[in-house]
Design a protein around this motif. Structure first.
Motif, PDB file in Angstrom:
ATOM      1  N   ARG A  19     -11.252   3.930   3.570  1.00 44.32           N
ATOM      2  CA  ARG A  19     -10.507   4.770   2.616  1.00 44.32           C
ATOM      3  C   ARG A  19      -9.510   4.022   1.750  1.00 44.32           C
ATOM      4  NH1 ARG A  19     -11.050   9.361   6.074  1.00 44.32           N
ATOM      5  NH2 ARG A  19      -9.425   8.657   7.475  1.00 44.32           N
ATOM      6  N   GLY A  20      -9.216   2.743   2.027  1.00 45.37           N
ATOM      7  CA  GLY A  20      -8.214   2.065   1.194  1.00 45.37           C
ATOM      8  C   GLY A  20      -8.208   0.575   1.438  1.00 45.37           C
ATOM      9  N   ASP A  58      -6.031  -3.507   5.007  1.00 47.43           N
ATOM     10  CA  ASP A  58      -4.755  -3.920   5.589  1.00 47.43           C
ATOM     11  C   ASP A  58      -4.565  -3.203   6.926  1.00 47.43           C
ATOM     12  OD1 ASP A  58      -2.057  -4.153   6.262  1.00 47.43           O
ATOM     13  OD2 ASP A  58      -1.471  -4.356   4.157  1.00 47.43           O
ATOM     14  N   MET A  91       0.070   2.140  17.450  1.00 47.64           N
ATOM     15  CA  MET A  91       1.433   2.677  17.537  1.00 47.64           C
ATOM     16  C   MET A  91       1.793   3.081  18.960  1.00 47.64           C
ATOM     17  SD  MET A  91       2.298   5.053  14.322  1.00 47.64           S
ATOM     18  CE  MET A  91       2.071   4.553  12.636  1.00 47.64           C
ATOM     19  N   ARG A 141      -2.649   5.864  13.456  1.00 51.12           N
ATOM     20  CA  ARG A 141      -1.770   5.624  14.600  1.00 51.12           C
ATOM     21  C   ARG A 141      -2.330   4.589  15.572  1.00 51.12           C
ATOM     22  NH1 ARG A 141       2.355   9.104  15.098  1.00 51.12           N
ATOM     23  NH2 ARG A 141       2.606   8.506  17.259  1.00 51.12           N
ATOM     24  N   ARG A 180       8.551   2.358  20.504  1.00 53.50           N
ATOM     25  CA  ARG A 180       8.649   1.497  19.327  1.00 53.50           C
ATOM     26  C   ARG A 180      10.019   1.644  18.693  1.00 53.50           C
ATOM     27  NH1 ARG A 180       5.480   3.503  15.145  1.00 53.50           N
ATOM     28  NH2 ARG A 180       5.129   5.187  16.620  1.00 53.50           N
ATOM     29  N   ARG A 240      -0.958  11.180  -1.859  1.00 53.84           N
ATOM     30  CA  ARG A 240      -1.900  10.182  -2.385  1.00 53.84           C
ATOM     31  C   ARG A 240      -3.205  10.860  -2.797  1.00 53.84           C
ATOM     32  NH1 ARG A 240      -5.794   6.313  -1.070  1.00 53.84           N
ATOM     33  NH2 ARG A 240      -5.168   4.191  -1.608  1.00 53.84           N
ATOM     34  N   PHE A 291       0.866  -1.175   0.000  1.00 52.98           N
ATOM     35  CA  PHE A 291       0.000   0.000   0.000  1.00 52.98           C
ATOM     36  C   PHE A 291       0.900   1.222   0.000  1.00 52.98           C
ATOM     37  CE2 PHE A 291       0.558  -1.528   4.333  1.00 52.98           C
ATOM     38  CZ  PHE A 291       1.010  -0.412   5.010  1.00 52.98           C
ATOM     39  N   ASN A 295      -2.036  -2.715   8.657  1.00 52.55           N
ATOM     40  CA  ASN A 295      -0.844  -1.861   8.667  1.00 52.55           C
ATOM     41  C   ASN A 295      -1.127  -0.511   8.038  1.00 52.55           C
ATOM     42  OD1 ASN A 295       1.140  -3.559   9.904  1.00 52.55           O
ATOM     43  ND2 ASN A 295       0.937  -4.857   8.093  1.00 52.55           N
ATOM     44  N   ARG A 296      -1.943  -0.522   7.014  1.00 51.89           N
ATOM     45  CA  ARG A 296      -2.293   0.750   6.374  1.00 51.89           C
ATOM     46  C   ARG A 296      -3.131   1.608   7.331  1.00 51.89           C
ATOM     47  NH1 ARG A 296      -6.283   3.210   4.318  1.00 51.89           N
ATOM     48  NH2 ARG A 296      -7.678   1.444   4.555  1.00 51.89           N
ATOM     49  N   ALA A 322      -0.883   2.994   9.972  1.00 58.60           N
ATOM     50  CA  ALA A 322      -0.073   4.123   9.498  1.00 58.60           C
ATOM     51  C   ALA A 322      -0.935   5.377   9.393  1.00 58.60           C
ATOM     52  CB  ALA A 322       0.553   3.797   8.145  1.00 58.60           C
ATOM     53  N   GLU A 323      -2.190   5.193   8.988  1.00 55.54           N
ATOM     54  CA  GLU A 323      -3.039   6.357   8.763  1.00 55.54           C
ATOM     55  C   GLU A 323      -3.574   6.950  10.069  1.00 55.54           C
ATOM     56  OE1 GLU A 323      -5.758   5.958   5.506  1.00 55.54           O
ATOM     57  OE2 GLU A 323      -7.099   7.455   6.390  1.00 55.54           O
ATOM     58  N   ARG A 332      -0.326  10.734   2.897  1.00 53.08           N
ATOM     59  CA  ARG A 332      -1.764  10.947   2.687  1.00 53.08           C
ATOM     60  C   ARG A 332      -2.008  12.094   1.705  1.00 53.08           C
ATOM     61  NH1 ARG A 332      -2.576  10.136   8.164  1.00 53.08           N
ATOM     62  NH2 ARG A 332      -2.908  12.317   8.694  1.00 53.08           N
ATOM     63  N   HIS A 343       3.501  10.365   7.556  1.00 52.70           N
ATOM     64  CA  HIS A 343       2.219   9.757   7.175  1.00 52.70           C
ATOM     65  C   HIS A 343       1.262  10.797   6.600  1.00 52.70           C
ATOM     66  CE1 HIS A 343       3.552   5.941   8.504  1.00 52.70           C
ATOM     67  NE2 HIS A 343       3.854   6.412   9.707  1.00 52.70           N
ATOM     68  N   GLU A 388      -3.220  -0.561  -5.483  1.00 51.26           N
ATOM     69  CA  GLU A 388      -2.464  -1.146  -4.372  1.00 51.26           C
ATOM     70  C   GLU A 388      -2.611  -2.659  -4.399  1.00 51.26           C
ATOM     71  OE1 GLU A 388      -4.465   1.469  -1.455  1.00 51.26           O
ATOM     72  OE2 GLU A 388      -2.452   2.125  -0.891  1.00 51.26           O
TER      73      GLU A 388
END
Ligand SMILES: Cc1cc2nc3c(=O)[nH]c(=O)nc-3n(C[C@H](O)[C@H](O)[C@H](O)COP(=O)(O)OP(=O)(O)OC[C@H]3O[C@@H](n4cnc5c(N)ncnc54)[C@H](O)[C@@H]3O)c2cc1C
Lengths: 375, 469
Positions: free
Chosen positions: B401-402, B405, B417, B414, A301, A157, A37, B407-408, B411-412, A154, A150, A169
């Motif tokens: 929105r996508g 996944d 995280m 948090r 992390r 994209r 992705f 992970n996606r 990432a978008e 965004r 990020h 994707e």
């Protein structure tokens, strides 16, 4: 079924997105093929430092162009991408480091570039009051800073989609070949055809190059990052140190991000990288020497990000010497984030007209060409 | 030195495996966060079972049995290191013969790397997080957390206390609390009402473990007799109040109800602790009956990464008796992989272990069908990710929105995280993604787990470098 288009971009990291966006703005029909992705790899793992400081001279024209673009990101992608010009500081912890920094600044001045300046200990203490005194001074670029990776992904994209770029994707490119004047590219069971292909596959750029018949000698880097728990805002600039592996900054939400190029491990199979805590531990000494109070902070992390790296640490940007209609843009060797807007402009030039006003000889893929038979 | 085996977790599975491996003369180090052996179920068992302890009586016979296992474990000659927090596991050495694992651990502020040829994860389970409006309000906690307070200090909650959920643990806790003189105002049973229809097909098999069934029925009867308020078919729980919990509100097929509450204890079953195996990229399988992931193991308890074994509830929720059996089986597998137990002997030994395990598991299908994980709709205003304070509505929007996944989405938004690394929100986020894309849960997976597995400070990390040189 074959889908015809003007430009195929392989890789949905920031460089793929930027090239796709700026090409589409010139009126090209663009398809972007991403194996996972958008932003899954280096662009999502990055420290997102926006740095002209201590760049190779060859990269500086692109870097200074990008510096201005970051200040006006909203014009390009409709969002400031969390860019904050808090400055970048490169500390001299000993006399050798001081001498090297001063020599570099003198060289830049001689070339007519005045973006870096030397600051003494007093000015440094003013800029970074939370740092342990004792450093001899630093190189400083006030217009540098950092962004939110990020948010940047965004924004690029969303701008791509608004401009009509087709983003696919979970479409890994498994095959590509040149037939007469066109490229055929297979990804996720769909065949795409276009006169021009952009290889923005990051750590997999060399695999794409090889598939296309242009094997290049490019390696892999697996730089690691650490993020801590949140604290009150207290640090404006991004801190690095000459001769040491350090990058230290506070993000907008208060966490500290520590990196600096300490290397993790490639996982078996090569599909991702993992953290090497022994190596990270060894690299903590510089951070603790300058900022002893971070010892009490909790590490939230740690991760390692994969990116292609060349022997001269300069990226591969430009038309392939052996595969006509193929444009490479990868191999940023751990410092490609800042260059995203200007390099996208260069790729759009090449995709649209085959030419660009920017001097690319230092980035020429030809310098890394390996013998086809040996490869 | 390099140990033959590093065991992480000194609960039933870890202690049993340690005893069995020591009996074969292998060198064993056992790392556990707690100050004393026992794991979750037998937490504090040595202290609480000393002569004259009133807690031991209240906590029951099965709890007291733990004292014997702990005694054998202490005598086994394993290098037991309590108060040791394992925060990272790495593999070095590729070949089976030279293979070695590095276990990163912090003890009293000092980090250290322990080397071992094999690693056994006996890290147990965690309570399934079930978000509902108000679950983050002070006064709301899990039954498991309340039970820890009981076992580690004899602490009783102060009322009015409500319990909500389903499964053996709330019943057991209610039973223990009553025996120790605690007060419970009411019990909200969140299992659907068609108990008999769901349970009946599994009853026969479960009779092989009739002792456990009798015990469970005893807890149930105790609750009925004690006269506390009991509500069944409960859905749409809400914890309301200001700074603290003041009222709870819920739905039953008869309509909305509410009550004043000072403490609300929730429990919706357990899920295996899979963060270490996820972070080591072992293969995992989705269990639809337990609505959770578990590492894929071969017949010897070995994961898809050779040299890494899992036993106990971390391999699937089966309870303490099964954990002992799984510890024995993993010890056989490890001895075999280290070449101290030849294959035919190992197979014979395994047959006996397999029988014990299957008996200990007999009641599990019944329990799983009686107490299914709640699958009711999560309202948009419910906080899902506590670390980043994200609501179900925000996760839903990002999920749409996508690509489907985790992970996606991580990432978008948090989510995942924060310091808990998605232990609180991971399953819920995956469920919301599956819902948004109309996919079976098994196909969505889980986000990548980044180290460290447990909190470690930068100073502790740096102390590792000093320890090495
Ligand atoms: C830890 C770390 C810290 C960094 N810090 C900084 C910094 O502070 N400042 C700075 O300027 N730079 C920094 N960088 C570098 C910067 O992040 C990268 O140079 C930049 O993000 C590279 O972008 P990219 O698009 O080339 O690569 P990527 O983001 O890796 O994108 C490549 C994409 O190609 C896709 N792909 C690969 N193969 C295929 C295929 N066959 N088919 C389809 N898709 C494919 C991948 O899935 C991936 O999404 C850092 C990098 C790392 C790893």
């Amino acid at each position: 079924m074959k889908a015809r288009t003007d430009l195929i971009v392989i890789g949905g990291g920031l460089h793929g997105l930027s090239a796709a966006l700026q090409s589409a703005r010139r009126g090209l029909r663009v398809v972007l093929l991403e194996g996972a992705f958008t932003g899954r790899h280096a662009s999502g793992a990055t420290a997102a430092g926006v740095r002209s400081l201590n760049r190779a001279v060859e990269e500086l024209p692109l870097s200074l162009e990008a510096q201005a673009q970051w200040e006006d990101m909203t014009t390009l992608v409709g969002d400031d991408c969390g860019f904050h010009a808090g400055g970048q500081v490169q500390v001299a912890m000993d006399a050798d480091a001081e001498a090297r920094i001063k020599a570099r600044i003198a060289r830049l001045e001689a070339l007519g570039m005045h973006h870096e300046c030397w600051i003494g200990p007093d000015r440094l203490a003013e800029l970074v009051p939370v740092m342990q005194p004792g450093a001899l001074g630093a190189a400083y670029v006030a217009r540098d800073g950092s962004a939110d990776p990020h948010r940047t992904i965004r924004a690029f994209r969303a701008a791509c989609l608004d401009t009509g770029v087709e983003i696919l994707e979970n479409h890994t490119v498994t095959w590509l070949a040149r037939e007469e004047t066109r490229w055929t590219v297979v990804a996720g069971g769909i065949t795409h055809v276009a006169p021009t292909v952009v290889n923005a596959a990051g750590a997999w750029g060399r695999q794409i190059a090889k598939l296309a018949g242009d094997p290049l000698d490019v390696g892999i880097k697996n730089s690691m990052m650490i993020v801590t728990e949140r604290c009150e805002p207290c640090l404006g600039p991004v801190i690095s140190a000459q001769n040491r592996k350090l990058s230290f900054k506070q993000t907008a939400d208060g966490t500290f991000l520590i990196g600096g190029g300490v290397q993790g491990r490639l996982r078996p199979g090569g599909g991702s990288a993992s953290v090497d805590f022994g190596a990270l531990s060894g690299a903590m000494s510089t951070t603790l020497a300058l900022f002893p109070w971070v010892a009490d902070l909790r590490l939230v992390r740690a991760w390692a990000g994969m990116e292609a790296a060349t022997a001269d640490l300069l990226p591969v940007i430009g038309p392939s010497r052996r595969a006509p209609g193929l444009i490479h843009v990868f191999g940023f060797s751990g410092h490609g984030f800042q260059l995203v807007p200007s390099v996208g402009r260069v790729i759009a030039d090449l995709a649209e007209t085959g030419r660009t006003r920017t001097e690319l000889s230092a980035f020429d893929p030809g310098r890394l060409a390996t013998n086809r038979k040996a490869a | 030195m390099t140990f033959d085996v590093a065991i992480i977790g000194a609960g039933p599975a870890g202690m049993q495996a340690a005893c069995d491996l020591r009996a074969r003369d292998l060198s064993v180090v056992v790392l556990d966060e707690q100050p004393a052996p026992g794991g979750q179920i037998w937490r504090g068992v040595e202290r609480n079972c000393q002569p004259g302890s009133h807690l031991a009586q209240g906590l029951g016979a099965e709890y007291r049995q733990g004292a014997d296992v702990a005694r054998s474990f202490r005598a086994s000659g394993a290098d037991y290191r309590p108060l040791s927090r394992v925060w990272q596991i790495e593999e070095s050495g590729k070949e089976a013969t030279t293979q070695s694992w590095q276990v990163f651990v912090t003890r009293e502020g000092q980090a250290e790397v322990i080397e071992a040829r094999r690693v056994l994860l006996a890290i147990g389970a965690q309570e399934r997080p079930v978000p509902f409006p108000g679950w983050t309000r002070p006064g709301v906690m899990t039954v498991g957390a309340a039970q820890i307070l009981l076992k580690s200090g004899g602490l009783l909650p102060e009322g009015p206390v409500w319990i909500s959920g389903a499964g053996p643990l709330p019943l057991l806790y209610a039973h223990q609390l009553r025996k120790l003189g605690g007060q419970i105002e009411g019990f909200l049973d969140t299992a659907p009402r068609d108990t008999l229809r769901r349970g009946l097909p599994h009853l026969n098999g479960a009779l092989r473990d009739w002792k456990s069934l009798v015990k469970g029925l005893g807890w149930q009867a105790g609750i009925r007799l004690s006269g506390l308020r009991r509500e069944t078919g409960v859905t749409q729980l809400r914890a309301e109040g200001g700074e603290r919990l003041e009222r709870i509100r819920w739905q039953t097929p008869e309509g909305e109800k509410s009550a004043a509450a000072g403490v609300l204890l929730i429990h919706e079953g357990l899920v295996p602790s899979v963060h270490p195996t996820l972070s080591l990229q072992c293969e995992h399988a989705w269990s639809d009956t337990q609505k959770s992931l578990r590492p894929v193991l071969d017949a010897w308890g070995e994961t898809t990464r050779s040299g890494l074994f899992v036993a106990g509830d971390a391999a699937g929720i089966d309870g303490a008796k099964a954990a002992l059996a799984k510890g024995t089986l993993a010890a056989i597998g490890i001895a075999r992989s280290l070449g101290v137990l030849e294959d035919t002997k190992a197979r014979q030994a395994r047959a006996a272990g397999d029988r014990a395990l299957s008996k200990a598991r007999a009641a599990r299908p019944l329990l799983d069908s009686l107490y299914p994980a709640p699958e009711g709709k999560i309202s948009d205003d419910t906080i899902v990710c506590r670390c980043e304070e994200l609501t179900a509505g925000q996760i839903r929007a990002a999920a749409r929105r996508g690509a489907a996944d985790p992970n996606r989405v991580k990432a978008e938004t948090r989510a995942g995280m924060g310091p808990c690394q998605g232990r609180q929100c991971g399953y819920t986020v995956a469920r919301l993604i599956a819902e948004a894309h109309d996919l079976p849960r098994a196909e969505v997976g889980f986000h990548n787990i980044r180290p460290p597995l447990k909190p470690v400070t930068l100073g502790e990390l740096a102390s590792l470098g000093k320890a090495k040189t």
